[in-house]
Scaffold this motif. Structure first.
Motif, PDB file in Angstrom:
ATOM      1  N   UNK A   1      -2.605   6.761  -2.610  1.00  0.00           N
ATOM      2  CA  UNK A   1      -2.214   5.368  -2.827  1.00  0.00           C
ATOM      3  C   UNK A   1      -3.440   4.482  -2.991  1.00  0.00           C
ATOM      4  N   UNK A   2      -3.336   3.518  -3.898  1.00  0.00           N
ATOM      5  CA  UNK A   2      -4.350   2.474  -3.990  1.00  0.00           C
ATOM      6  C   UNK A   2      -4.071   1.470  -2.863  1.00  0.00           C
ATOM      7  N   UNK A   3      -4.937   1.465  -1.874  1.00  0.00           N
ATOM      8  CA  UNK A   3      -4.731   0.574  -0.739  1.00  0.00           C
ATOM      9  C   UNK A   3      -5.224  -0.846  -1.022  1.00  0.00           C
ATOM     10  N   UNK A   4      -6.155  -0.954  -1.936  1.00  0.00           N
ATOM     11  CA  UNK A   4      -6.702  -2.270  -2.276  1.00  0.00           C
ATOM     12  C   UNK A   4      -7.371  -2.187  -3.625  1.00  0.00           C
ATOM     13  N   UNK A   5      -7.475  -3.313  -4.294  1.00  0.00           N
ATOM     14  CA  UNK A   5      -8.248  -3.365  -5.536  1.00  0.00           C
ATOM     15  C   UNK A   5      -8.838  -4.755  -5.694  1.00  0.00           C
ATOM     16  N   UNK A   6      -9.817  -4.830  -6.555  1.00  0.00           N
ATOM     17  CA  UNK A   6     -10.486  -6.108  -6.803  1.00  0.00           C
ATOM     18  C   UNK A   6     -11.060  -6.103  -8.209  1.00  0.00           C
ATOM     19  N   UNK A   7     -10.851  -7.180  -8.932  1.00  0.00           N
ATOM     20  CA  UNK A   7     -11.517  -7.386 -10.211  1.00  0.00           C
ATOM     21  C   UNK A   7     -12.776  -8.196  -9.959  1.00  0.00           C
ATOM     22  N   UNK A   8     -13.909  -7.688 -10.398  1.00  0.00           N
ATOM     23  CA  UNK A   8     -15.178  -8.311 -10.087  1.00  0.00           C
ATOM     24  C   UNK A   8     -16.150  -8.044 -11.234  1.00  0.00           C
ATOM     25  N   UNK A   9     -17.398  -8.358 -11.029  1.00  0.00           N
ATOM     26  CA  UNK A   9     -18.406  -8.061 -12.057  1.00  0.00           C
ATOM     27  C   UNK A   9     -19.456  -7.094 -11.529  1.00  0.00           C
ATOM     28  N   UNK A  10     -19.123  -6.383 -10.457  1.00  0.00           N
ATOM     29  CA  UNK A  10     -20.044  -5.400  -9.897  1.00  0.00           C
ATOM     30  C   UNK A  10     -19.607  -4.984  -8.507  1.00  0.00           C
ATOM     31  N   UNK A  11     -20.243  -3.916  -7.980  1.00  0.00           N
ATOM     32  CA  UNK A  11     -19.914  -3.435  -6.637  1.00  0.00           C
ATOM     33  C   UNK A  11     -20.792  -4.191  -5.649  1.00  0.00           C
ATOM     34  N   UNK A  12     -20.302  -5.365  -5.216  1.00  0.00           N
ATOM     35  CA  UNK A  12     -21.112  -6.288  -4.424  1.00  0.00           C
ATOM     36  C   UNK A  12     -20.876  -6.114  -2.931  1.00  0.00           C
ATOM     37  N   UNK A  13     -21.948  -6.242  -2.171  1.00  0.00           N
ATOM     38  CA  UNK A  13     -21.934  -6.022  -0.733  1.00  0.00           C
ATOM     39  C   UNK A  13     -20.888  -6.869  -0.012  1.00  0.00           C
ATOM     40  N   UNK A  14     -20.909  -8.180  -0.221  1.00  0.00           N
ATOM     41  CA  UNK A  14     -20.015  -9.062   0.520  1.00  0.00           C
ATOM     42  C   UNK A  14     -18.552  -8.819   0.156  1.00  0.00           C
TER      43      UNK A  14
END
Length: 262
Positions: free
Chosen positions: A55-68
């Motif tokens: 299962x996909x537990x979470x997702x995020x649209x972003x512009x990179x794999x950012x720490x915060x």
């Protein structure tokens, strides 16, 4: 009765304009894969895949794999009852820092496939030096390590290679005026540093078979997903995000939408 094209379009846009949010399912012993896939150069879909629950537990649209962002996502999942026992990822710096900020003591498996790809890019498929050709032979065998004996053999072969070519890897080239220098075999040095850096986290799956050694389980789904996504390039960027959310929710997770979903 049949509906008009405009009516169907209005209904579809209604869904795309009100995309679902992630709905994590509690798992106190989650084996998580975190991986990102790019849509063009600006949009990155970061997915948190629960290997046990598929299962996909979470997702995020972003512009990179950012720490915060990774830090916030993992904290949100933890509060929702998704507690990680291990993480598998490509080891991007922001991702490593984010995981370590929430789970400093769990195994963080480096994706073996990503390591192999990076090594192949540095060594190339047709190395021009003997040192490069020798290291090239070690790359495919990395994915064949299935027990402690295999691990010791592979690690020993790497360190033997590193020691045998130490002087060669330290060779320097200089500019004509002798004022500037650089390492002659820069990419081989980068390959050596890569292996040295990932070794502590390259074989956690041998200790716990529940830890996936690669993110291939998720990447296979990305491939199918992108084929569907490519059919909707006429959508606005915002509605593309809506399409991604609905696809992950309904197609990947198998959740059925309801009237009060959003």
């Amino acid at each position: 009765h049949s509906r008009s094209h405009n009516s169907l379009l209005k209904t579809m846009h209604g869904f795309l304009d009100c995309p679902p949010q992630p709905r994590p399912v509690p798992n106190p012993n989650c084996r998580l894969i975190i991986d990102g896939t790019w849509f063009g150069r600006k949009v990155c879909l970061l997915v948190y895949w629960d290997v046990t629950l598929k299962r996909v537990q979470w997702w995020r649209l972003t512009d990179g794999e950012r720490f915060l962002e990774v830090l916030a996502d993992l904290e949100t999942l933890k509060q929702a009852g998704v507690v990680c026992a291990s993480v598998t990822s490509d080891g991007a710096p922001g991702l490593l820092a984010g995981v370590n900020g929430v789970y400093p003591d769990i195994p963080h498996q480096r994706c073996v496939t990503h390591v192999q790809r990076r090594l192949r890019a540095l060594v190339t498929r047709r190395p021009k030096t003997v040192a490069g050709r020798e290291l090239s032979l070690l790359i495919p065998s990395l994915s064949l390590v299935t027990n402690e004996t295999d691990r010791q053999l592979w690690v020993n072969l790497f360190w033997q290679w590193s020691g045998r070519w130490e002087v060669f890897l330290n060779e320097r080239s200089r500019s004509k005026d002798r004022r500037h220098w650089w390492y002659t075999h820069k990419q081989l040095r980068q390959a050596r540093s890569l292996v040295q850096g990932v070794l502590p986290d390259l074989f956690h799956y041998l200790v716990d078979a529940r830890i996936p050694k690669t993110s291939n389980d998720l990447e296979g789904r990305f491939s199918s997903f992108k084929q569907h996504y490519g059919q909707h390039r006429g959508l606005s960027l915002r509605r593309r995000g809506g399409f991604i959310a609905w696809y992950l929710t309904v197609v990947v997770n198998g959740d059925l939408p309801t009237r009060n979903w959003y």
